[in-house]
Design an enzyme around this catalytic site. Structure first.
Site, short mmCIF file in Angstrom:
data_model
loop_
_atom_site.label_atom_id
_atom_site.label_comp_id
_atom_site.label_asym_id
_atom_site.label_seq_id
_atom_site.Cartn_x
_atom_site.Cartn_y
_atom_site.Cartn_z
N ALA A 285 0.84 -1.19 0.00
CA ALA A 285 0.00 0.00 0.00
C ALA A 285 0.88 1.25 0.00
O ALA A 285 2.04 1.20 0.39
CB ALA A 285 -0.91 0.00 1.21
N GLY B 131 -0.35 -5.31 0.51
CA GLY B 131 -1.44 -5.29 -0.45
C GLY B 131 -1.06 -5.92 -1.78
O GLY B 131 -1.91 -6.47 -2.50
N GLU C 189 -1.61 -9.51 -1.25
CA GLU C 189 -3.06 -9.74 -1.13
C GLU C 189 -3.71 -9.74 -2.51
O GLU C 189 -4.68 -10.47 -2.75
CB GLU C 189 -3.68 -8.67 -0.22
CG GLU C 189 -3.33 -8.92 1.26
CD GLU C 189 -3.76 -7.80 2.19
OE1 GLU C 189 -4.64 -8.02 3.03
OE2 GLU C 189 -3.19 -6.69 2.07
N GLU D 194 2.70 -6.22 7.43
CA GLU D 194 2.00 -5.08 8.03
C GLU D 194 2.22 -4.92 9.53
O GLU D 194 2.13 -3.80 10.06
CB GLU D 194 0.49 -5.19 7.74
CG GLU D 194 0.10 -4.89 6.31
CD GLU D 194 0.14 -6.10 5.39
OE1 GLU D 194 -0.46 -6.04 4.31
OE2 GLU D 194 0.79 -7.10 5.76
N LYS E 196 44.53 11.45 18.11
CA LYS E 196 43.81 11.58 16.84
C LYS E 196 44.43 12.68 15.96
O LYS E 196 44.58 12.50 14.75
CB LYS E 196 42.32 11.86 17.09
CG LYS E 196 41.53 10.64 17.57
CD LYS E 196 40.06 10.96 17.74
CE LYS E 196 39.27 9.76 18.23
NZ LYS E 196 39.13 8.69 17.23
#
Length: 715
Positions: free
Chosen positions: A69, A117, A120, A140, A408
């Site tokens: 969807a 979807g 589906e 979902e 560093k």
């Protein structure tokens, strides 16, 4: 042409067989938005009115079939009433039912991803054929809901209750072999043979060799279990899934309850039950937060893609400082396809870095995620070295030496002399200002922060930190490299602690105050874990390491002395002074022992309470609500300050950074959404109740203005 729209076309292809093709104009993928559903209904009507059609093949012109969807429509949709949501779902289901009820055999050709979807839609046809590399599923529940286009009804009848529960409550994406095994698809064929295979199935139906009507009635009928079988299947599953999902994620269990409720019903009544259950979940705050997270994640990906267009290629990377962190960076880079040089100043460091990479790769082999040959290829992409021999070929360097600005600085200046003028230098610092580290560099425009989180292979976030002189090219290239490593990059501006640690340490400050005032650290852990954090603050400090936490705390106190400098001795300092560094030496707030699987497990150590006595003011049994407030207010307020100070671009970046970086409970959506959900005015009121605890608990003037005017961070 039988039907032509902007998302769907229908035409006759051969021998009375029609092809319904999804190809949403203007989009790279097919998705079910309002337009697509409307056109699917119109296409179904057009097909139904045709005479002499013998079958339908459903296809996609995109690389994916249908991704699901259109979630961008969810926010508006879910804002409606439950009744409106039910009506909307039933209207959409009329369209899917119309496809299922067509008076001829129907087959879906699944060429790529078919999720939600999209799957589906596949279930609405009589048969499904699938390409080997395609994936199907109903994910979902990851959005706090469950399938609403007939998925719980059709899948439970097609593949059986147990398989349907596993797929739906787990939200899994399933490969072709797994889908074929359970009967979710009927055949697996190469992508270029899908339509041919679908047509063959339709012909077999028309010849009487396959009974599509029987298949259809099975999907539309009741679940074939007697009362006892049904009760056993659903009740056992509910208990198991509830234990796994937890009470903060109700959708997986609700999906099972809905399937149980409609098990004895035929399709139309069953879909009504599904629609009501879907609407109930869609109206939960969990769904609102998880849908919001999805949209935020999409926004982050869009930003990263925009940066990628400006990035220089990183064909060879380097990491300075091997060890666990350097080894993790080297592993992740090589695994995802970017060769990397791993440099250290001694052989022991190299050995440790390679050991870390080998350990992680061996785990992948053991789990069947790669074979020994692929493992060898990845290891061969990591070049260990004690010198700068090949650094003129390096495109990007990750400095990952000790968290000390002087060390560093020396390493970065030395490295800058050894790389090309256009090479990008980055520092994996967790707290030190990028501008401070850039101060002595000749090309500060090529320098930025690239903060990985430990363990590198598991934590999805990378903070890309922009200094005042950092160029867009440096940011773009670093973002692109992080994305190529499979990470989610968030661009933030420079300050002590950047976003994640700047927000985390006020949270630890709240914990330190609770300990001082007599709270039991075990109770605080339990309350915050119940709230949704993966681990409580004491446990988290043990994982971070007391030495690391103390150092970072000092950096934060120097950077924000008004609110982060403590006027009392903290529990962290007590642990550090007693050489209790946490998991790294098996003792911190808890003791750590190996379980049967050789993993560290925490156990209570009563000695800790004695050690804390000098810095604790008696005992105080705080309520759960007070513990949550005292922990969450500082974290949320610092997130607000990061947004106001321009450290992050927008609320979505802030919330996603906390979810990916420190495990903020996803179902709560992030710190700023948490404030929104409480109500900005209510949050300010709550903070004011604790204002006497100091500046960490005092809202900003802008937040007070938002409270007065009713503004929110989202929507």
């Amino acid at each position: 042409m039988i039907y032509e729209g902007k998302a769907i076309t229908v035409k006759e292809i051969e021998g009375g067989i029609a092809q319904l093709n999804f190809d949403l104009q203007g989009e790279s993928v097919n998705k079910f938005n309002r337009l697509t559903i409307e056109e699917l209904g119109a296409a179904a009507e057009a097909l139904k009115s045709q005479k002499n059609l013998k079958g339908l093949v459903v296809t996609s012109s995109k690389d994916s079939f249908i991704v699901g969807a259109d979630i961008t429509e969810f926010t508006e949709l879910f804002a409606g009433s439950e009744e409106d949501l039910v009506a909307n779902n039933l209207k959409a289901n009329e369209v899917f039912n119309a496809i299922e009820d067509l008076p001829f055999p129907t087959v879906t050709a699944i060429n790529g991803i078919a999720l939600g979807g999209g799957f589906e839609m596949c279930l609405a046809t009589d048969y499904r054929v699938m390409a080997p590399k395609a994936k199907v599923g109903l994910p979902e529940v990851k959005l706090g809901i469950f399938p609403g286009f007939g998925g719980t009804v059709r899948l439970s009848r097609l593949v059986g209750v147990d398989n349907a529960i596993e797929w739906i409550s787990g939200g899994t994406e399933n490969r072709a072999d797994a889908a074929l095994k359970v009967g979710a698809v009927d055949a697996v064929v190469e992508a270029d043979k899908l339509v041919e295979a679908a047509v063959a199935i339709i012909n077999q139906c028309n010849e009487g060799k396959l009974d599509n009507e029987a298949r259809r009635e099975e999907k539309k009928g009741k679940i074939k279990l007697n009362a006892m079988e049904s009760m056993m299947a659903f009740e056992i599953s509910k208990a198991f899934v509830a234990g796994k999902a937890g009470k903060n994620y109700p959708a997986p269990v609700e999906a099972i309850k809905v399937m149980q409720k409609h098990a004895g019903m035929t399709r139309d009544k069953a879909i009504e039950v599904e629609a009501k259950g879907f609407a109930k979940m869609a109206k939960t705050n969990v769904a609102a937060c998880l849908v919001g997270l999805f949209l935020n994640d999409q926004a982050l990906k869009k930003k990263a893609s925009a940066w990628e267009k400006e990035a220089a290629d990183v064909k060879l990377a380097a990491v300075l400082g091997a060890g666990i962190m350097g080894g993790g960076v080297a592993y992740q880079s090589a695994l995802k396809g970017t060769p990397i040089i791993m440099k250290d100043i001694n052989q022991d460091g190299i050995a440790l870095g390679l050991k870390e990479a080998k350990k992680l790769l061996s785990k992948r082999v053991d789990k069947g995620k790669m074979d020994a040959g692929k493992m060898a290829d990845v290891l061969n992409s990591i070049t260990p070295t004690l010198n700068y021999g090949d650094f003129k070929n390096v495109d990007l360097v990750v400095e990952a030496v000790v968290e000390n600005p002087k060390v560093k600085d020396a390493v970065l200046r030395e490295t800058e002399e050894m790389v090309r003028d256009d090479a990008i230098l980055t520092s994996n610092t967790s707290t030190i200002s990028i501008d401070l580290l850039a101060k002595n560099l000749k090309r500060p425009e090529n320098f930025c922060g690239m903060h990985f989180f430990n363990p590198v292979h598991m934590m999805p976030l990378v903070e890309v930190i922009r200094g005042s002189k950092t160029s867009d090219r440096a940011i773009a290239t670093t973002v692109a490299y992080a994305k190529a490593m499979g990470k989610t990059p968030i661009v933030v501006n420079d300050c002590p602690g950047f976003l994640v640690n700047r927000v985390l340490f006020p949270y630890f400050g709240g914990f330190a105050g609770l300990l001082r005032d007599g709270a039991d650290f075990q109770k605080v852990d339990k309350v915050m874990e119940k709230f949704g954090w993966p681990m409580g603050p004491a446990y988290l400090l043990d994982v971070v390491g007391m030495d690391t936490a103390k150092h970072a705390d000092e950096v934060m106190a120097e950077g924000f002395p008004d609110r982060m400098k403590s006027d009392f001795k903290s529990g962290v300092e007590v642990m550090f002074e007693n050489n209790r560094y946490g998991q790294k030496n098996d003792k911190g707030f808890y003791k750590y022992e190996l379980d049967r699987k050789g993993k560290q497990k925490k156990v209570v150590d009563e000695e800790v309470y004695k050690l804390l006595e000098p810095v604790v003011q008696g005992k105080n049994d705080f309520s759960d609500e007070d513990i949550i407030a005292r922990m969450m207010i500082p974290l949320c307020l610092e997130t607000v300050r990061c947004l106001e100070d321009g450290i992050v671009e927008d609320p979505a970046d802030a919330d996603m950074g906390l979810i990916f970086g420190i495990g903020f409970p996803p179902f709560r959506g992030g710190a700023l959404r948490y404030i929104d959900d409480m109500g900005v005015d209510k949050f300010v009121e709550l903070a004011d109740k604790f204002a006497d605890l100091g500046p960490l608990y005092q809202p900003t003037e802008k937040l007070r203005e938002m409270a007065k005017t009713g503004k929110k961070f989202f929507g």
